[in-house]
Each structure stands twice: as structure tokens, then as C-alpha cells.
Design a protein around this motif. Structure first.
Motif, mmCIF file in Angstrom:
data_model
loop_
_atom_site.group_PDB
_atom_site.id
_atom_site.type_symbol
_atom_site.label_atom_id
_atom_site.label_comp_id
_atom_site.label_asym_id
_atom_site.label_seq_id
_atom_site.Cartn_x
_atom_site.Cartn_y
_atom_site.Cartn_z
ATOM 1 N N ARG A 37 1.002 -1.169 0.188
ATOM 2 C CA ARG A 37 0.282 -0.788 0.038
ATOM 3 C C ARG A 37 0.735 1.684 0.035
ATOM 4 N NH1 ARG A 37 -5.841 -0.378 1.407
ATOM 5 N NH2 ARG A 37 -6.033 -2.811 1.506
ATOM 6 N N ARG A 38 2.154 1.897 0.985
ATOM 7 C CA ARG A 38 3.017 2.269 1.113
ATOM 8 C C ARG A 38 4.003 3.218 -0.044
ATOM 9 N NH1 ARG A 38 3.567 0.814 6.483
ATOM 10 N NH2 ARG A 38 5.532 -0.317 5.491
ATOM 11 N N SER A 39 3.450 1.498 -1.235
ATOM 12 C CA SER A 39 4.867 1.483 -1.825
ATOM 13 C C SER A 39 4.004 2.050 -3.161
ATOM 14 C CB SER A 39 5.112 -0.454 -2.507
ATOM 15 O OG SER A 39 5.898 -0.217 -1.599
ATOM 16 N N ILE A 40 3.253 1.587 -3.512
ATOM 17 C CA ILE A 40 1.458 2.381 -4.138
ATOM 18 C C ILE A 40 0.869 3.391 -4.377
ATOM 19 C CG2 ILE A 40 -1.131 2.519 -5.100
ATOM 20 C CD1 ILE A 40 -0.567 -0.740 -4.183
ATOM 21 N N THR A 41 1.087 4.663 -3.138
ATOM 22 C CA THR A 41 1.429 5.587 -3.279
ATOM 23 C C THR A 41 2.630 6.547 -3.314
ATOM 24 O OG1 THR A 41 -0.695 5.296 -1.295
ATOM 25 C CG2 THR A 41 0.949 7.242 -0.860
ATOM 26 N N VAL A 42 3.707 5.715 -3.200
ATOM 27 C CA VAL A 42 5.015 6.222 -3.292
ATOM 28 C C VAL A 42 5.561 6.549 -4.988
ATOM 29 C CG1 VAL A 42 7.432 6.398 -3.415
ATOM 30 C CG2 VAL A 42 6.098 5.934 -1.177
ATOM 31 N N LEU A 43 4.568 5.236 -5.488
ATOM 32 C CA LEU A 43 4.791 5.667 -6.651
ATOM 33 C C LEU A 43 3.906 6.447 -7.642
ATOM 34 C CD1 LEU A 43 5.413 1.453 -7.464
ATOM 35 C CD2 LEU A 43 6.835 3.596 -8.149
ATOM 36 N N ALA A 44 2.991 6.376 -7.011
ATOM 37 C CA ALA A 44 1.693 7.111 -7.448
ATOM 38 C C ALA A 44 2.391 8.635 -6.914
ATOM 39 C CB ALA A 44 0.492 7.346 -6.927
ATOM 40 N N GLN A 45 2.627 9.313 -6.547
ATOM 41 C CA GLN A 45 3.496 10.563 -5.871
ATOM 42 C C GLN A 45 4.378 11.410 -7.101
ATOM 43 O OE1 GLN A 45 4.374 10.042 -2.314
ATOM 44 N NE2 GLN A 45 2.485 10.801 -0.726
ATOM 45 N N LEU A 46 4.946 10.218 -8.088
ATOM 46 C CA LEU A 46 6.687 10.335 -8.390
ATOM 47 C C LEU A 46 5.817 10.072 -10.340
ATOM 48 C CD1 LEU A 46 9.331 8.996 -7.295
ATOM 49 C CD2 LEU A 46 8.521 10.871 -6.998
ATOM 50 N N LEU A 47 4.296 9.144 -10.589
ATOM 51 C CA LEU A 47 4.487 8.654 -11.712
ATOM 52 C C LEU A 47 3.697 9.902 -12.691
ATOM 53 C CD1 LEU A 47 3.922 4.541 -12.182
ATOM 54 C CD2 LEU A 47 5.816 6.431 -12.574
ATOM 55 N N GLY A 48 2.852 10.540 -11.477
ATOM 56 C CA GLY A 48 1.646 11.343 -11.782
ATOM 57 C C GLY A 48 2.659 12.782 -11.971
ATOM 58 N N PRO A 49 3.221 13.014 -11.447
ATOM 59 C CA PRO A 49 3.938 14.544 -11.887
ATOM 60 C C PRO A 49 4.328 14.234 -12.615
ATOM 61 C CG PRO A 49 3.387 14.667 -9.560
ATOM 62 C CD PRO A 49 3.038 13.282 -9.721
ATOM 63 N N PHE A 50 4.923 13.203 -13.053
ATOM 64 C CA PHE A 50 6.089 13.123 -14.501
ATOM 65 C C PHE A 50 5.183 13.339 -15.119
ATOM 66 C CE2 PHE A 50 9.195 10.712 -17.699
ATOM 67 C CZ PHE A 50 10.395 11.812 -16.747
ATOM 68 N N ARG A 51 4.101 12.427 -15.937
ATOM 69 C CA ARG A 51 3.428 12.023 -16.690
ATOM 70 C C ARG A 51 2.281 13.399 -17.455
ATOM 71 N NH1 ARG A 51 1.089 8.492 -20.263
ATOM 72 N NH2 ARG A 51 -0.896 9.010 -21.697
ATOM 73 N N ALA A 52 2.079 13.985 -15.949
ATOM 74 C CA ALA A 52 1.597 15.259 -16.209
ATOM 75 C C ALA A 52 2.401 16.559 -16.788
ATOM 76 C CB ALA A 52 0.837 16.481 -15.636
ATOM 77 N N VAL A 53 3.904 16.068 -17.029
ATOM 78 C CA VAL A 53 4.963 17.249 -17.663
ATOM 79 C C VAL A 53 5.727 16.740 -18.697
ATOM 80 C CG1 VAL A 53 7.251 18.261 -16.428
ATOM 81 C CG2 VAL A 53 5.590 17.971 -14.597
ATOM 82 N N HIS A 54 6.037 15.642 -18.712
ATOM 83 C CA HIS A 54 6.754 14.932 -19.786
ATOM 84 C C HIS A 54 5.757 14.075 -20.686
ATOM 85 C CE1 HIS A 54 10.728 16.395 -18.148
ATOM 86 N NE2 HIS A 54 10.159 15.413 -17.132
ATOM 87 N N GLY A 55 4.117 14.229 -20.528
ATOM 88 C CA GLY A 55 3.843 13.062 -21.452
ATOM 89 C C GLY A 55 3.786 11.729 -21.078
ATOM 90 N N ARG A 56 4.947 11.291 -20.842
ATOM 91 C CA ARG A 56 4.784 9.972 -20.484
ATOM 92 C C ARG A 56 4.929 9.427 -18.784
ATOM 93 N NH1 ARG A 56 10.310 9.131 -20.412
ATOM 94 N NH2 ARG A 56 11.632 11.477 -20.593
ATOM 95 N N PHE A 57 5.721 8.284 -18.800
ATOM 96 C CA PHE A 57 6.236 7.794 -17.930
ATOM 97 C C PHE A 57 7.636 7.942 -17.652
ATOM 98 C CE2 PHE A 57 1.903 5.385 -17.344
ATOM 99 C CZ PHE A 57 1.412 5.994 -16.306
ATOM 100 N N PRO A 58 7.885 7.495 -16.464
ATOM 101 C CA PRO A 58 9.431 7.493 -16.760
ATOM 102 C C PRO A 58 10.119 6.146 -16.743
ATOM 103 C CG PRO A 58 8.829 7.641 -14.399
ATOM 104 C CD PRO A 58 7.586 7.301 -15.204
ATOM 105 N N SER A 59 11.213 6.777 -17.507
ATOM 106 C CA SER A 59 12.086 5.428 -18.455
ATOM 107 C C SER A 59 11.905 5.175 -16.577
ATOM 108 C CB SER A 59 13.435 5.076 -18.878
ATOM 109 O OG SER A 59 14.145 6.457 -18.401
ATOM 110 N N VAL A 60 13.255 3.310 -16.958
ATOM 111 C CA VAL A 60 13.786 3.076 -15.823
ATOM 112 C C VAL A 60 14.559 4.023 -15.134
ATOM 113 C CG1 VAL A 60 15.154 1.059 -14.394
ATOM 114 C CG2 VAL A 60 13.076 0.476 -16.567
#
Length: 706
Positions: A400-423
Motif C-alpha cells: 500500500r505504501r509503495s503504491i502511494t510512493v510510486l503514484a506521487q512520482l508517476l503522476g507529476p512526471f506524466r503531467a510534465v513529460h506526457g509519458r511515464f519515466p524510464s527505468v
């Protein structure tokens, strides 16, 4: 008309493409696939009609229906042959003795009174022809009555059925072809719907040897689409009249696999795995019958447990994968086969998409985020892959905590770059590198994304706290940030990533995992594929297309969320096949839920007693008949009896005893842990089955070599 439309590597689909009807053209027969030595070749040419017309009776779950002869539920009482012949001989001698006594007058002349009462006195003249005929006819009648009586007593009819001409093997006579309305090769369903021309064209191709089992199954699937309204009758008829047996092709254009190693029956969707052993522990109706799997059984998911070399891959995974690929060519299934590189899961030509992770020769890539555009959904799937094996099966755990942590990064990154981050980018963000976080913050400020800025602020506040899981996630992502995977998991759009959202089409996919040198990364990727599979197939609109994930070696893959996902597949028209070397590869608290979530369970020869104990518990107990035999010494009272006993003791060397047999009903395990560990012969397995309709088959001892 394509059977399910066309598709590309990203899973996009175009609608059915109608083809103009023209003069009938004779399609070329597909190349004959190779088959394993000792395995009957697939139906081809003249054998296709015989295959299609072979009866397939309704059977209990798991029985190979092709040409099966049903047996009674209970085993009939079978008299030993020696006892049968001795009883028949004694009955004949008794009949002969009775006739001899009657003929010679030792029993009197009463048996001749009916004869004297029926014939006139004038026939009693000596040497009269009429009297001779009538008298000897009466003798034959009496002798026949005696023989019928002793024949029934001596079971002569059983000897005739068991050893006489009825039991001799005779060459089956060629039966005349059935009427068109009853002949499956004449397509009676099409005739009944008014598509007589299409039925005639298909029947002509079948008689000419241009149709095979895959063609029949594919066209039958397309006809099912017409009946459900997905395709129009005019489009279907035009495609059949133009292409005949090659109509409604698979998007790949293939009409068969390049090689077959197992026996398949595409009319019932079964693949034969072996033969049910003629063992007293198997129900009588199953003994000696072929054992087969179909989508009705795989729809409840299957777990196979056995040590290395016991036949998991060659005896179970490869035939099932081959069957699903054939049915995918027929437009019935979508299959994803996952295993180590070089595991023997079939040639590359048998698949539409082959993903060789870590190999520079791989044409396709794997989408790390499952093709979704929702950051929360992508975070849930990715967290399951990264730390699902570390999570405690309770709410509020690391997942549960891992999902929250990843969502806190994936959402902003996609909003800025229009894609999800690479590895590499995701690893830097999880490590808390200042430069990427600052660039991300600046981009959000310029875009005016206040809500996503709060998400990023929360992530920065949690960094460095003792309970933060960002470091664990970064360490797991680092397993994928290796030079061997530098060209994979690209999110820039320059590669050809495959997403499991394409499983709403009949696609065949094989994923080769780099287990050598990257075992932890391979297990992580296997969890990722399982998580993406369960998330994708449960939201499909068309659930008539069966989807299956075949995972060869599920070590480290079984997590609490994976078990919950497997439980949801049955109602979604999907299933998984998992193999394990031992149940010790599954956390102790998940073994029971995993065995309960899978409807089909197989224990191969060589399992450990503690693995056998888990199977014995899930298979439960049954009522059985137990016989207790007691020998009691006989004590003689009279002198004569003592003398007889002394003589018997001198001859046999044992005291005279009387045997008492007690029969009682007891409840015992169907298969005990000791029997599973030590009584299953090499090349055999014990298998229980459950269909999607809820029908059960008890644990069966199966020979996988036949």
C-alpha cells in the motif's frame, strides 16, 4: 473477413475487413506441420473427414473425448477366468448326468407323459416316420431345456462374451457418410441459417482435402461471431465463397503451427496429456481413459508442483501452450507464455510476438506500465512487481505504501513529460536525486498543476524518514537498471513495446526471461506480467475470447495480491497455469489460499512429504470400505477331530484356523502425504480437476508418458 480483426505490437485493432465476393478460388493447402515421433499426425486430407465424424460423447471432466467409449461408474463384478471355466465344465457335466439318467430310465418315465398326451395312438406304430420325427424332436426340446438351465447356472454367456467372437478384434467396416443435415462436414448450421452456398463451398474443400482442424475451428469461431452479431452474414458468406477453407484468417495469416508434439482435438478444444492409470484408487469410469485439458478446466487455473526433471515443462506446459496457440489461430484464445530462455516452450514461429528480455536481437519490448495512462493503476501494477514478495498480507503493508510512493512520482512526471519515466529516470526519482526533482517541480509550477505539486511535496517530506519505502523501491528498480536491459522498457515511443491490453485479440505471445545472471530481475518481471495480466483481462468487454497466462516456474511470483487476482480470473473468461518445483517457494501463509484459488492441482512424481501434506489436506477425505481379516485357531473336542487336526498340522505345518472377515466404512485421505511422496511412479502425476461450471474430478493417477 478476418476472424478478429488486425492488430499491431501495441495491441491496436482495426475492424473486420470485408473482402469482395468473387468467383470461387481453390485455396492452397497449408504446409503439413511436423509432429513428434509416436504421435498421430494432425488430421489432413482424407483423414480430416474421419476425424470430424468421430463421435465425442459427453464425459466426466478431464477425459479425452475423441473416440472415447464410456464405462459404467462402478466396476462390475468380474469372475476369474479359471473359476468361470471350471464352473462351466461342472455345469455341463451336471446337465449330461441328468440327461443320461433320463435317457436310461433311472428317473422313471414321467418326463415322457406330455409326449404321449399330445400324439395320437395311430402314430405309435413302430418305425413310423411321423412318430420318429415327433419323438426325437421332443428329445431335443428336453435336452435343450436342460442345457439352457445349466448354461445359465454355469455362466456360458459370460464365457462367450469374454472369450468368444464378440471379444475378437475385427476391422471396423466403412460406414456410409451421414446425411447432410447430420454430417458436421456439411455445415448444417450454415444451411439452417440460409448460407447454403457457403456450406457447399466449405464441404467441397473438406472433401478435396484442403481443410484441416484449425481451418474448421477458425471458421466455426467466425460463424459464432455472426450468430452473436459481431459480424454480418453477408460479409461472412462473401469471405467463405472467395477463400473457402482459408477464409476468416488469423491476423498472422498462419493456418497451423510449424510443429506439433501433442495430440489435439480442436473440435472439443482438448489436448491429451496422458492416460489415466488402471489403478484401484482411480474411479472405474476413468481407468484406462485418455486424460486431457481444455479451456473449461484451465478457466479455473492450474497449479503444477514437481521437482526438476519430473516433466513439468515437457509433459504439461509445452502441450498446453501448443494447444492454446492452435486455438489462438482459430480465434478462440489469447495466450502469453513466460519462461526462461531456452526452456523449450515451442519454436519462435509458433508465436506472433516473442519478447527476449535482455537480448539485443529481440524485436519487441515489454511495456513496464502495462499500456495504461492512469498513474494510480500503473503504480499499483508496478508496486506489485517490485515489492509484492516483501509485503505482509495485511492492510497498510509495504505494498500500500509503495503504491502511494510510486503514484506521487508517476503522476507529476506524466503531467510534465506526457509519458511515464524510464527505468533510469524512475530510479533517480526514488533515490531522491535533487536535479530530477527540481526539474519536475519547475515543470509542474509552469503548468499550474497545484494538486500534483502537493503530491511531490509529500514525497519530498517522506524522503529520509525511517519508515520510507522509497529506498527499497529504488533498490528493486536498480535490478532493471543494468547494462543488459539498457535497450528495454523504453517509454519514449521509439521501440515496439508490447502491452497485455492486447489480450482482447487472439494473439500468441512468448516472453523469454533472462534467468542466467538475473534471477531476481526475472522473478520481478514475472510478477509484473502476472499483475498486468490479471489487471487487463478482468476489464475486457469480450470475455468469449479465453485468455491464459502460462508461467513456467512461478518461484517468487505468488503474492497476496496475485492470489486475489487469480481468484477473479474464473469469472473473467481467463486462467493461469503456474509451475513450482516445491511449495516451499511459496510463503507458508499463502500455500493454502493458492491451492484454494486454483481449480486444477497436479502433484508430479518426486514431491516431498511436506508438499504432499498440503495436497492431501486440500483433496480431503472419502468414505471407503475397509476389510479386517482375523484368523482364529480351531480347537477340536473329539478324538477324531484331534486326529484330523494333527494330520493337517503334519501336512501343512500350520495349526487349523478359521478366518473371520469384518467389513466396515471408514473415512480416509484420498491420497496421503506418504503415498504422494513415495507411491507415485516415475513419469506419473496425481491430478484433480474442476471445470468452470463447478464439475469436479477426484485426484487421478495419470501416466504422462502415454
Amino acid at each position: 473477413m478476418d476472424s478478429e480483426g488486425t492488430q499491431d505490437a501495441r495491441g491496436t485493432q482495426a475492424g473486420p475487413v470485408p473482402r469482395p465476393a468473387g468467383p470461387p478460388q481453390v485455396p492452397a493447402a497449408p504446409p503439413r506441420p511436423a509432429h513428434a515421433p509416436g504421435t498421430p499426425p494432425p488430421p489432413d486430407g482424407s483423414t480430416f473427414l474421419a476425424w470430424l465424424r468421430t463421435p465425442r460423447p459427453e464425459t466426466p471432466p478431464g477425459i479425452w473425448r475423441f473416440g472415447h467409449r464410456p464405462r459404467p461408474e462402478e466396476e462390475p463384478e468380474r469372475i476369474p477366468g479359471r473359476q468361470l471355466f471350471s464352473g462351466a465344465l461342472i455345469a455341463f457335466l451336471v446337465g449330461w448326468l441328468i440327461w443320461s439318467l433320463l435317457w436310461n430310465g433311472y428317473l422313471g418315465g414321467w418326463w415322457l407323459l406330455p409326449l404321449y398326451a399330445m400324439i395320437p395312438d395311430s402314430w405309435a406304430q413302430p418305425h413310423s416316420f411321423a412318430s420318429v420325427v415327433v419323438v426325437y424332436a421332443y428329445y431335443v426340446l428336453v435336452a435343450g431345456v436342460i442345457m439352457v438351465g445349466v448354461g445359465r447356472l454355469g455362466r456360458w454367456g459370460e464365457i462367450w462374451r469374454r472369450y468368444g467372437p464378440p471379444a475378437w478384434r475385427r476391422t471396423p467396416r466403412a460406414e456410409p457418410p451421414p446425411a447432410p443435415e447430420e454430417d458436421p462436414a456439411a455445415w448444417p448450421a450454415l444451411r439452417a441459417a440460409g448460407a447454403v452456398d457457403a456450406a457447399e463451398r466449405l464441404a467441397a474443400d473438406a472433401r478435396a482435402g484442403l481443410m484441416r482442424d484449425v481451418d474448421h475451428a477458425r471458421i466455426a469461431r467466425a460463424w459464432q461471431g455472426v450468430r452473436t452479431g459481431r459480424h454480418s452474414l453477408a460479409t461472412f458468406t462473401g469471405a467463405v465463397l472467395k477463400d473457402g477453407a482459408a477464409a476468416c484468417p488469423h491476423p498472422s495469416g498462419a493456418r497451423d503451427l510449424p510443429v506439433r508434439q501433442a495430440r489435439h482435438d480442436l473440435l472439443t478444444g482438448q489436448v491429451r496429456l496422458g492416460t489415466t492409470a488402471d489403478d484401484p484408487r482411480n474411479p472405474y469410469a476413468y481407468r484406462g481413459a485418455g486424460l486431457a485439458l481444455g479451456t473449461d478446466l484451465l478457466g479455473t487455473s492450474m497449479l503444477v508442483v514437481g521437482p526438476a526433471g519430473s516433466g513439468k515443462t515437457g509433459g504439461v506446459v509445452r502441450p498446453v501452450a501448443e494447444s492454446l496457440c492452435l486455438q489462438a489461430l482459430a480465434g478462440r484464445t489469447a495466450v502469453v507464455v513466460v519462461g526462461a530462455a531456452g526452456a523449450g516452450l515451442g519454436p519462435s514461429d509458433a508465436y506472433d510476438v516473442v519478447i527476449r528480455i535482455g537480448s539485443p536481437d529481440s524485436v519487441y519490448d515489454l511495456d513496464l506500465y502495462g499500456g495504461t495512462t492512469d498513474p494510480d493503476e500503473a503504480a499499483a501494477v508496478l508496486a506489485e512487481a517490485l515489492v509484492g514478495d516483501l509485503a505482509d498480507p495485511h492492510p497498510g503493508s509495504d505494498t500500500r505504501r509503495s503504491i502511494t510512493v510510486l503514484a506521487q512520482l508517476l503522476g507529476p512526471f506524466r503531467a510534465v513529460h506526457g509519458r511515464f519515466p524510464s527505468v533510469p529516470e524512475l530510479r533517480q526519482l526514488l533515490d531522491g536525486a535533487p536535479a530530477p526533482l527540481a526539474a519536475l517541480r519547475q515543470g509542474l509550477q509552469e503548468a499550474g498543476q497545484e494538486s500534483l505539486l502537493r503530491e511531490l511535496d509529500a514525497r519530498e517530506r517522506q524522503m529520509g524518514h525511517p519508515g520510507d519505502v522509497g529506498g527499497i523501491l529504488a533498490d528493486r528498480v536498480a535490478l532493471l537498471d543494468r547494462p543488459a536491459f539498457a535497450g528495454f522498457f523504453d517509454t519514449s515511443g521509439e521501440s515496439r513495446p508490447f502491452t497485455l491490453k492486447a489480450l482482447d485479440h487472439p494473439v500468441r505471445v512468448r516472453v523469454d526471461l533472462p534467468e542466467r545472471g538475473h534471477a531476481d530481475a526475472s522473478r520481478m518481471l514475472a510478477r509484473l506480467i502476472l499483475a498486468q495480466f490479471t489487471a487487463s483481462v478482468t476489464v475486457r468487454e469480450d470475455r468469449s475470447l479465453f485468455a491464459c497466462l502460462v508461467l513456467d516456474d512461478a518461484t517468487g511470483v505468488v503474492t497476496p495480491e496475485a492470489v486475489r487476482g487469480i481468484q477473479r480470473l474464473r469469472s473473467a473468461g481467463a486462467g493461469v497455469l503456474l509451475t513450482l518445483r516445491t511449495l516451499d517457494d511459496v510463503p507458508r501463509q499463502l500455500r493454502g489460499p493458492l491451492l484454494g484459488a486454483t481449480g486444477c492441482r497436479m502433484a508430479l512424481s518426486g514431491v516431498t512429504p511436506w508438499d504432499g501434506q498440503d495436497f492431501a489436506e486440500v483433496w480431503g477425505k472419502e468414505w471407503t470400505e475397509a476389510r479386517d481379516v482375523t484368523d482364529r485357531q480351531i480347537i477340536a473336542e473329539s478324538p477324531a477331530g484331534k486326529a484330523v487336526h494333527a494330520l493337517r498340522r503334519a501336512i501343512t505345518g500350520k495349526a487349523p484356523t478359521a478366518r473371520a472377515v469384518t467389513v466396515r466404512q471408514v473415512e480416509r485421505e484420498r491420497w496421503s502425504a506418504s503415498e504422494l511422496a513415495h507411491a507415485v511412479p516415475a513419469g506419473h502425476a496425481v491430478l484433480s480437476l474442476t471445470t468452470v461450471k463447478g464439475e469436479h474430478a477426484p485426484p487421478l493417477l495419470v501416466d504422462l508418458r502415454e
